[in-house]
Write a protein that holds these residues in place. Structure first.
Motif, mmCIF file in Angstrom:
data_model
loop_
_atom_site.group_PDB
_atom_site.id
_atom_site.type_symbol
_atom_site.label_atom_id
_atom_site.label_comp_id
_atom_site.label_asym_id
_atom_site.label_seq_id
_atom_site.Cartn_x
_atom_site.Cartn_y
_atom_site.Cartn_z
ATOM 1 N N ASN A 85 -12.143 7.324 -3.203
ATOM 2 C CA ASN A 85 -13.043 6.334 -3.868
ATOM 3 C C ASN A 85 -14.151 5.821 -2.861
ATOM 4 O O ASN A 85 -15.370 5.311 -3.192
ATOM 5 C CB ASN A 85 -12.216 5.192 -4.198
ATOM 6 C CG ASN A 85 -11.576 4.413 -3.109
ATOM 7 O OD1 ASN A 85 -10.736 5.208 -2.297
ATOM 8 N ND2 ASN A 85 -11.750 3.088 -2.874
ATOM 9 N N LEU A 86 -14.256 5.967 -1.731
ATOM 10 C CA LEU A 86 -15.344 5.664 -0.703
ATOM 11 C C LEU A 86 -16.257 6.699 -1.125
ATOM 12 O O LEU A 86 -17.388 6.129 -0.680
ATOM 13 C CB LEU A 86 -14.737 5.772 0.779
ATOM 14 C CG LEU A 86 -13.743 4.856 1.217
ATOM 15 C CD1 LEU A 86 -13.290 5.450 2.572
ATOM 16 C CD2 LEU A 86 -14.021 3.488 1.182
ATOM 17 N N CYS A 87 -16.386 7.591 -1.587
ATOM 18 C CA CYS A 87 -17.187 8.622 -1.925
ATOM 19 C C CYS A 87 -17.987 8.334 -3.415
ATOM 20 O O CYS A 87 -18.926 8.958 -3.811
ATOM 21 C CB CYS A 87 -16.849 10.085 -1.937
ATOM 22 S SG CYS A 87 -16.083 10.474 -0.324
ATOM 23 N N ASP A 88 -17.348 7.405 -4.150
ATOM 24 C CA ASP A 88 -17.747 7.091 -5.582
ATOM 25 C C ASP A 88 -19.209 6.760 -5.594
ATOM 26 O O ASP A 88 -20.056 7.102 -6.396
ATOM 27 C CB ASP A 88 -17.151 5.827 -6.162
ATOM 28 C CG ASP A 88 -15.610 6.507 -6.426
ATOM 29 O OD1 ASP A 88 -15.448 7.582 -6.344
ATOM 30 O OD2 ASP A 88 -14.748 5.510 -6.772
ATOM 31 N N CYS A 89 -19.700 6.355 -4.507
ATOM 32 C CA CYS A 89 -21.248 5.662 -4.411
ATOM 33 C C CYS A 89 -22.205 7.063 -4.229
ATOM 34 O O CYS A 89 -23.438 6.777 -3.965
ATOM 35 C CB CYS A 89 -21.709 4.683 -3.283
ATOM 36 S SG CYS A 89 -21.111 5.410 -1.590
ATOM 37 N N CYS A 90 -21.684 8.270 -3.911
ATOM 38 C CA CYS A 90 -22.550 9.356 -3.685
ATOM 39 C C CYS A 90 -23.371 9.545 -4.930
ATOM 40 O O CYS A 90 -24.574 10.115 -4.632
ATOM 41 C CB CYS A 90 -21.754 10.482 -3.361
ATOM 42 S SG CYS A 90 -21.011 10.538 -1.617
ATOM 43 N N ASP A 91 -23.128 9.127 -5.964
ATOM 44 C CA ASP A 91 -23.917 9.480 -7.082
ATOM 45 C C ASP A 91 -24.823 8.266 -7.484
ATOM 46 O O ASP A 91 -25.734 8.219 -8.161
ATOM 47 C CB ASP A 91 -22.862 9.747 -8.391
ATOM 48 C CG ASP A 91 -22.365 11.222 -8.372
ATOM 49 O OD1 ASP A 91 -23.247 12.167 -7.693
ATOM 50 O OD2 ASP A 91 -21.359 11.263 -8.527
ATOM 51 N N PRO B 204 -12.775 5.477 15.139
ATOM 52 C CA PRO B 204 -12.109 6.320 13.836
ATOM 53 C C PRO B 204 -11.179 5.477 13.072
ATOM 54 O O PRO B 204 -10.985 5.827 11.814
ATOM 55 C CB PRO B 204 -11.189 7.392 14.486
ATOM 56 C CG PRO B 204 -10.893 6.753 15.868
ATOM 57 C CD PRO B 204 -12.290 5.791 16.320
ATOM 58 N N VAL B 205 -11.092 4.143 13.213
ATOM 59 C CA VAL B 205 -10.200 3.263 12.347
ATOM 60 C C VAL B 205 -11.344 2.561 11.356
ATOM 61 O O VAL B 205 -12.182 2.127 11.680
ATOM 62 C CB VAL B 205 -9.726 2.141 13.149
ATOM 63 C CG1 VAL B 205 -8.684 1.288 12.355
ATOM 64 C CG2 VAL B 205 -8.654 3.062 14.279
ATOM 65 N N GLY B 206 -10.831 2.687 10.276
ATOM 66 C CA GLY B 206 -11.681 1.977 9.082
ATOM 67 C C GLY B 206 -12.853 2.647 8.559
ATOM 68 O O GLY B 206 -13.793 2.134 8.669
ATOM 69 N N LEU B 207 -12.644 3.861 7.766
ATOM 70 C CA LEU B 207 -13.718 4.332 7.178
ATOM 71 C C LEU B 207 -14.244 3.541 6.107
ATOM 72 O O LEU B 207 -13.203 2.729 5.323
ATOM 73 C CB LEU B 207 -13.496 5.636 6.711
ATOM 74 C CG LEU B 207 -13.221 6.922 7.775
ATOM 75 C CD1 LEU B 207 -12.777 8.196 7.086
ATOM 76 C CD2 LEU B 207 -14.513 6.993 8.377
ATOM 77 N N ASP B 208 -15.724 3.605 5.663
ATOM 78 C CA ASP B 208 -15.866 2.988 4.445
ATOM 79 C C ASP B 208 -16.988 3.698 3.998
ATOM 80 O O ASP B 208 -17.311 4.698 4.311
ATOM 81 C CB ASP B 208 -16.279 1.448 5.013
ATOM 82 C CG ASP B 208 -17.558 1.240 5.612
ATOM 83 O OD1 ASP B 208 -18.336 2.179 5.823
ATOM 84 O OD2 ASP B 208 -17.722 0.300 6.356
ATOM 85 N N ASN B 209 -17.842 3.204 2.773
ATOM 86 C CA ASN B 209 -18.604 3.904 2.060
ATOM 87 C C ASN B 209 -19.966 4.033 2.926
ATOM 88 O O ASN B 209 -20.855 4.686 2.267
ATOM 89 C CB ASN B 209 -18.805 3.111 0.733
ATOM 90 C CG ASN B 209 -19.751 1.907 0.569
ATOM 91 O OD1 ASN B 209 -19.917 1.403 1.813
ATOM 92 N ND2 ASN B 209 -19.650 1.620 -0.522
#
Length: 317
Positions: A278-284, A250-255
């Protein structure tokens, strides 16, 4: 069947001397349990005990009794190896000005699993998958995610509650994510399969851009709840969800390990900490993949393919 169950009782747990303040006894029966809590402290109010969301069956003086079935009070069911385990939490909910602090105590009944016994929630609305020391589940749930769905038919536009989880056992705490998820009309995917994308790009709930679908707030790190709006795909026919479940440190989510909802007029939002959306910015665009490393080698995580279904989406009457 009842005789098998009685003969299969491996452990009718008797917990005594919880502390110097109380005794608890359990009578674990085939389909129910009787719990008796005897409290020595005079200031404890027996009416404030709860077994999950259940009130006491009866109480008198300093003794509290719960006589309930395993289908009540939000009992958790675990099938592991040759064991069938029902567990819950006894809680005392004292007020803020009370001298008696709130507390919880585990309640567990464990049985030997009869060879012909399979819990209803696993067939067909729940699937169980083993991966090393971990066991993954995915299933259709009722509206508040407190138990299995009573039906596998959903009107078009309604919300389909789905829960995925991972049993951690003695493993370090893990965060459950859904990397990818697509709908298909068959229990196996082929190059010719028609697909409806739901979650793509390493945890992006793309269906939330055009519907009411959303990841629900987490209750436990080892579970993820998805409210999926019933879609017009193979309507009236059997539908299967093909998903890639991921259990991470659970430590250290990334994109590449995340769960992202699309919020209308706001944009993408990270389920577990909106401050790091901002980790979700790549979703598009494209969220770069990283080679998965297995927990069994002492590294980051483990992934498991899972199939949920069949269920059907019906036209509104």
């Amino acid at each position: 069947m009842m005789a098998l169950f009685w003969q299969g009782v491996l452990l009718a747990i008797l917990v005594a001397a919880i502390s110097v303040n109380a005794d608890m006894t359990l009578d674990c029966r085939p389909d129910s349990v009787m719990l008796v809590w005897t409290e020595s402290r005079t200031l404890v109010d027996p009416s404030l005990f709860r077994l999950s969301d259940c009130f006491p069956t009866s109480f008198s003086g300093r003794q509290v009794v719960f006589n309930v079935g395993f289908n009540d009070c939000s009992f958790r069911t675990l099938v592991t190896g040759n064991r069938l385990i029902y567990s819950n939490d006894l809680m005392y909910i004292s007020s803020s000005d009370s001298h008696i602090l709130p507390f919880t105590h585990p309640v567990v009944c464990s049985y030997e699993r009869p060879k012909d016994w399979y819990p209803v929630i696993y067939d067909p609305v729940f699937g169980t998958y083993g991966q090393g020391a971990l066991v993954f589940h995915i299933g259709l749930m009722n509206d508040d995610f407190s138990g299995p769905a009573e039906s596998t038919s959903f009107p078009l536009g309604s919300l389909i509650p789905i829960m995925a989880s991972v049993e951690q056992n003695s493993h370090q705490p893990l965060l459950l994510l859904v990397d990818e998820c697509v709908a298909a009309a068959t229990p196996e995917l082929t190059p010719e399969s028609d697909l409806y994308p739901i979650i793509t790009n390493k945890g992006c709930l793309v269906d939330s851009k055009t519907s009411r679908s959303k990841f629900e707030p987490r209750q436990r790190s080892s579970e993820i709840h998805l409210s999926l709006q019933a879609f017009r795909f193979s309507i009236g026919k059997e539908v299967y969800l093909h998903c890639q479940l991921v259990a991470w440190d659970p430590v250290g989510l990334d994109n590449t390990k995340k769960a992202c909802n699309y919020i209308r007029n706001h944009g993408w939002e990270l389920l577990d900490d909106p401050a790091y959306s901002n980790l979700c910015d790549c979703c598009d665009s494209t969220c770069k993949s990283r080679r998965m490393r297995r927990t069994t080698s002492g590294k980051s995580g483990v992934e498991q393919k899972a199939v949920l279904g069949p269920f059907t989406v019906t036209e509104n009457s």
